[in-house]
Enzyme design. Structure first.
Site, mmCIF file in Angstrom:
data_model
loop_
_atom_site.group_PDB
_atom_site.id
_atom_site.type_symbol
_atom_site.label_atom_id
_atom_site.label_comp_id
_atom_site.label_asym_id
_atom_site.label_seq_id
_atom_site.Cartn_x
_atom_site.Cartn_y
_atom_site.Cartn_z
ATOM 1 C CE LYS A 22 -1.823 1.743 3.936
ATOM 2 N NZ LYS A 22 -1.672 3.173 4.238
ATOM 3 C CG ASN A 23 2.298 2.792 3.564
ATOM 4 O OD1 ASN A 23 1.134 3.148 3.357
ATOM 5 N ND2 ASN A 23 2.749 2.528 4.776
ATOM 6 N NE ARG A 93 0.946 11.640 7.535
ATOM 7 C CZ ARG A 93 1.085 12.845 8.042
ATOM 8 N NH1 ARG A 93 0.051 13.607 8.246
ATOM 9 N NH2 ARG A 93 2.263 13.294 8.359
ATOM 10 C CB CYS A 117 -4.227 6.121 11.113
ATOM 11 S SG CYS A 117 -4.861 4.758 10.150
ATOM 12 N NE ARG A 122 0.511 9.882 10.623
ATOM 13 C CZ ARG A 122 0.045 8.843 9.936
ATOM 14 N NH1 ARG A 122 -1.208 8.518 10.008
ATOM 15 N NH2 ARG A 122 0.844 8.153 9.156
ATOM 16 C CB ILE A 124 3.686 17.807 6.434
ATOM 17 C CG1 ILE A 124 2.864 19.101 6.425
ATOM 18 C CG2 ILE A 124 2.783 16.601 6.402
ATOM 19 C CD1 ILE A 124 2.199 19.363 5.070
ATOM 20 C CD GLN A 126 12.065 17.721 9.389
ATOM 21 O OE1 GLN A 126 13.123 17.744 8.746
ATOM 22 N NE2 GLN A 126 11.808 18.585 10.354
ATOM 23 C CG ASP A 305 2.454 1.052 9.686
ATOM 24 O OD1 ASP A 305 2.223 1.934 10.546
ATOM 25 O OD2 ASP A 305 2.481 1.290 8.458
ATOM 26 C CB ILE A 327 7.252 5.789 14.934
ATOM 27 C CG1 ILE A 327 8.331 4.702 14.814
ATOM 28 C CG2 ILE A 327 7.149 6.640 13.675
ATOM 29 C CD1 ILE A 327 9.697 5.148 14.399
ATOM 30 N NE ARG A 397 -6.877 4.707 5.385
ATOM 31 C CZ ARG A 397 -5.942 5.190 6.187
ATOM 32 N NH1 ARG A 397 -6.217 5.484 7.417
ATOM 33 N NH2 ARG A 397 -4.723 5.404 5.746
HETATM 34 C C1 UD1 Z 1 4.374 6.419 6.839
HETATM 35 C C2 UD1 Z 1 3.363 5.342 6.580
HETATM 36 C C3 UD1 Z 1 2.787 4.822 7.883
HETATM 37 C C4 UD1 Z 1 3.888 4.410 8.828
HETATM 38 C C5 UD1 Z 1 4.938 5.494 8.965
HETATM 39 C C6 UD1 Z 1 6.162 5.052 9.754
HETATM 40 C C7 UD1 Z 1 2.452 5.996 4.446
HETATM 41 C C8 UD1 Z 1 1.301 6.557 3.698
HETATM 42 N N1 UD1 Z 1 2.301 5.893 5.762
HETATM 43 O O1 UD1 Z 1 3.673 7.483 7.468
HETATM 44 O O2 UD1 Z 1 1.955 3.709 7.594
HETATM 45 O O3 UD1 Z 1 3.344 4.154 10.101
HETATM 46 O O4 UD1 Z 1 5.398 5.912 7.672
HETATM 47 O O5 UD1 Z 1 6.728 3.910 9.174
HETATM 48 O O6 UD1 Z 1 3.456 5.601 3.886
HETATM 49 N N2 UD1 Z 1 7.445 13.618 11.332
HETATM 50 C C9 UD1 Z 1 7.734 14.943 11.638
HETATM 51 N N3 UD1 Z 1 7.718 15.848 10.620
HETATM 52 C C10 UD1 Z 1 7.456 15.507 9.327
HETATM 53 C C11 UD1 Z 1 7.176 14.163 9.024
HETATM 54 C C12 UD1 Z 1 7.175 13.231 10.050
HETATM 55 O O7 UD1 Z 1 7.980 15.282 12.785
HETATM 56 O O8 UD1 Z 1 7.480 16.390 8.460
HETATM 57 C C13 UD1 Z 1 7.466 12.610 12.406
HETATM 58 C C14 UD1 Z 1 6.100 11.939 12.609
HETATM 59 O O9 UD1 Z 1 5.275 12.683 13.478
HETATM 60 C C15 UD1 Z 1 6.517 10.602 13.191
HETATM 61 C C16 UD1 Z 1 7.840 10.302 12.488
HETATM 62 O O10 UD1 Z 1 8.313 11.555 11.996
HETATM 63 O O11 UD1 Z 1 6.761 10.738 14.566
HETATM 64 C C17 UD1 Z 1 7.753 9.320 11.354
HETATM 65 O O12 UD1 Z 1 6.724 9.721 10.459
HETATM 66 P P1 UD1 Z 1 6.754 9.374 8.909
HETATM 67 O O13 UD1 Z 1 7.817 8.340 8.657
HETATM 68 O O14 UD1 Z 1 6.797 10.627 8.145
HETATM 69 O O15 UD1 Z 1 5.357 8.701 8.722
HETATM 70 P P2 UD1 Z 1 4.319 8.924 7.556
HETATM 71 O O16 UD1 Z 1 5.032 9.190 6.273
HETATM 72 O O17 UD1 Z 1 3.243 9.828 8.021
#
Ligand code: UD1
Length: 430
Positions: A22-23, A93, A117, A122, A124, A126, A305, A327, A397
């Protein structure tokens, strides 16, 4: 309301075919908008999230042709608009991937703020840091993230947190930037490698995906391609843990065993046998499960996950186990539901302390999110008696044909929509 009705107690036995990741699919679908030529994507999982991505693409004039259930042809020749704000996309997401892809190709994108979820904050930041470093302007207005650039210029980007989404997004924004980009402290998940391979098959020049430094040489144009998505690590892991909790014997087929190493290692630690072959992994749970400690980490660590699934198994394992979630800060909401099935788990901050019990008992429970929902299904499959699980839209999903695949392994599970259907299920299973 649709729910799963489950009668627990049957060990899961047999073979199950794992679908596309999926991802990876969500990143790859977004990246497909980066060429005007036709892109054929195979092994695409048929899920609510992938359907939402395709619908969003059609809403801006991209041609989407479904060749069969798992193959789609995408042609982004006639994009009308760079604004994605469909209702369905707001719930997922990965909508944020359209930012990187559209910005990379068209130098502009407006996308609804991402949903997904509810497992914690969460941010963005970065992603935004990466886009800005490449020369884009980014602002949030009217619930949309708006990003635009006259010109994108390769640069050196250090990500302050290891983020799957930010790594993929910045990589997409950089593949058509002028010059070289280096992304440091990149995430290393298998789906990052898959998206990079997909971009390279379209003519991009991305090296180092799967390590923590990704190097990208910008190219001026991407072309059409045919690409098959890798198997889903988390779907496979969920079935592996379902085998463990039901004391079963399950072979997950069409997988890349290397991607499952942390999952296999933990299953062996708690007393399962795990046999790997080229593209399959067999899990046999012949002995009682024992306790362990686990901490979720970015790949190659134990995936967040898979955290609910291992917690369900440890809830039935002899002794005291500790699960630390590193995480996402709000990923233990399902524990209340599991407690209603008889689990003995105390959550303190980002740690769950689990005292194993000898059995779960069936209950009426609710799926709080995608992976926790699937984990609660595995708990119900192990439990004595009948359970019902509400809010299965979350599970849909990310799991294609979940009840059917479980039934093929001997599970008593059905999707029901009315009390009458639930009654019929109860009568049928006796
Ligand atoms: C993706 C996956 C999700 C999985 C996660 C971690 C998708 C669609 N979803 O989510 O299933 O659980 O990776 O393997 O691929 N963070 C920041 N700033 C940012 C981005 C992230 O602080 O700009 C933090 C988040 O809050 C979290 C950590 O970094 O604590 C990891 O998040 P991230 O790897 O970005 O997860 P997603 O891409 O949302």
């Amino acid at each position: 309301m649709e729910q799963y009705a489950i009668k627990g107690g049957n060990p899961l036995v047999g073979e199950v075919e794992i679908g596309g990741a999926k991802n990876a699919a969500l990143g790859i679908l977004a990246a497909a908008v980066m060429t005007e030529e036709t892109v054929t994507i195979e092994n695409l999982p048929d899920l609510r999230d992938t359907a939402a991505m395709l619908q969003a693409m059609e809403s801006i004039g991209i041609k989407v042709e479904r060749v069969n259930r798992h193959t789609v042809k995408i042609t982004a020749k006639s994009i009308r608009d760079l604004v994605i704000e469909e209702d369905s996309i707001k719930k997922i997401r990965a909508s944020y991937y359209f930012l990187g892809a559209l910005l990379g190709k068209y130098r502009r994108a407006e996308v609804a703020l991402p949903g997904g979820c509810n497992i914690g904050l969460r941010p963005i930041d970065q992603h935004i840091k990466g886009f800005r470093a490449l020369g884009a302007d980014v602002r949030i207005e009217r619930g949309l993230v708006i990003t635009e650039a006259q010109q994108l210029k390769g640069t050196h980007i250090y990500l302050d947190v290891v983020s799957v989404g930010a790594t993929i997004n910045v990589m997409m924004a950089a593949v058509m930037a002028e010059g070289k980009t280096i992304i440091e402290n990149a995430a290393k998940e298998p789906h990052i490698v898959d998206v990079a391979n997909f971009l390279n098959s379209m003519g991009a020049n991305v090296k180092g995906a799967g390590t923590d430094v990704i190097r990208i040489k910008g190219v001026s144009k991407l072309h059409g391609t045919e690409y098959a998505i890798i198997p889903d690590q988390i779907e496979a892991g969920t079935f592996m843990f379902a085998a463990a909790v039901t004391k079963g014997d399950v072979t997950v087929k069409n997988v890349i065993p290397k991607h499952l190493e942390s999952i296999s290692a933990k299953l062996m630690e708690i007393g399962c046998e795990v046999e790997e072959s080229d593209d399959a992994v067999r899990v046999v749970a012949a002995k009682p499960l024992t306790h362990t400690h686990v901490k979720t980490l970015p790949y190659p660590g134990f995936p967040t996950d898979m955290q609910p699934q291992i917690t369900v198994a440890l809830g039935l394992s002899k002794g005291t186990s500790i699960v630390t979630e590193s995480i996402f800060e709000n990923r233990f909401k399902y524990v209340d539901e599991l407690t209603r099935m008889g689990a003995n788990i105390k959550v303190e901050g980002n740690t769950a302390i689990i005292d194993g019990v000898s059995k779960y008992t069936g209950a009426s429970i609710t799926a709080p999110d995608l992976r926790a929902g699937a984990a609660l299904v595995t708990a119900a499959l192990a439990a004595e008696g009948i359970s019902t699980i509400d809010d299965i839209k979350f599970i849909e999903r990310g799991y294609e044909d979940f009840p059917q695949k479980l039934q093929s392994l001997g599970a008593q599970i059905e999707k029901v929509s009315t009390d009458r259907e639930l009654q019929k299920f109860r009568l049928k299973i006796g």
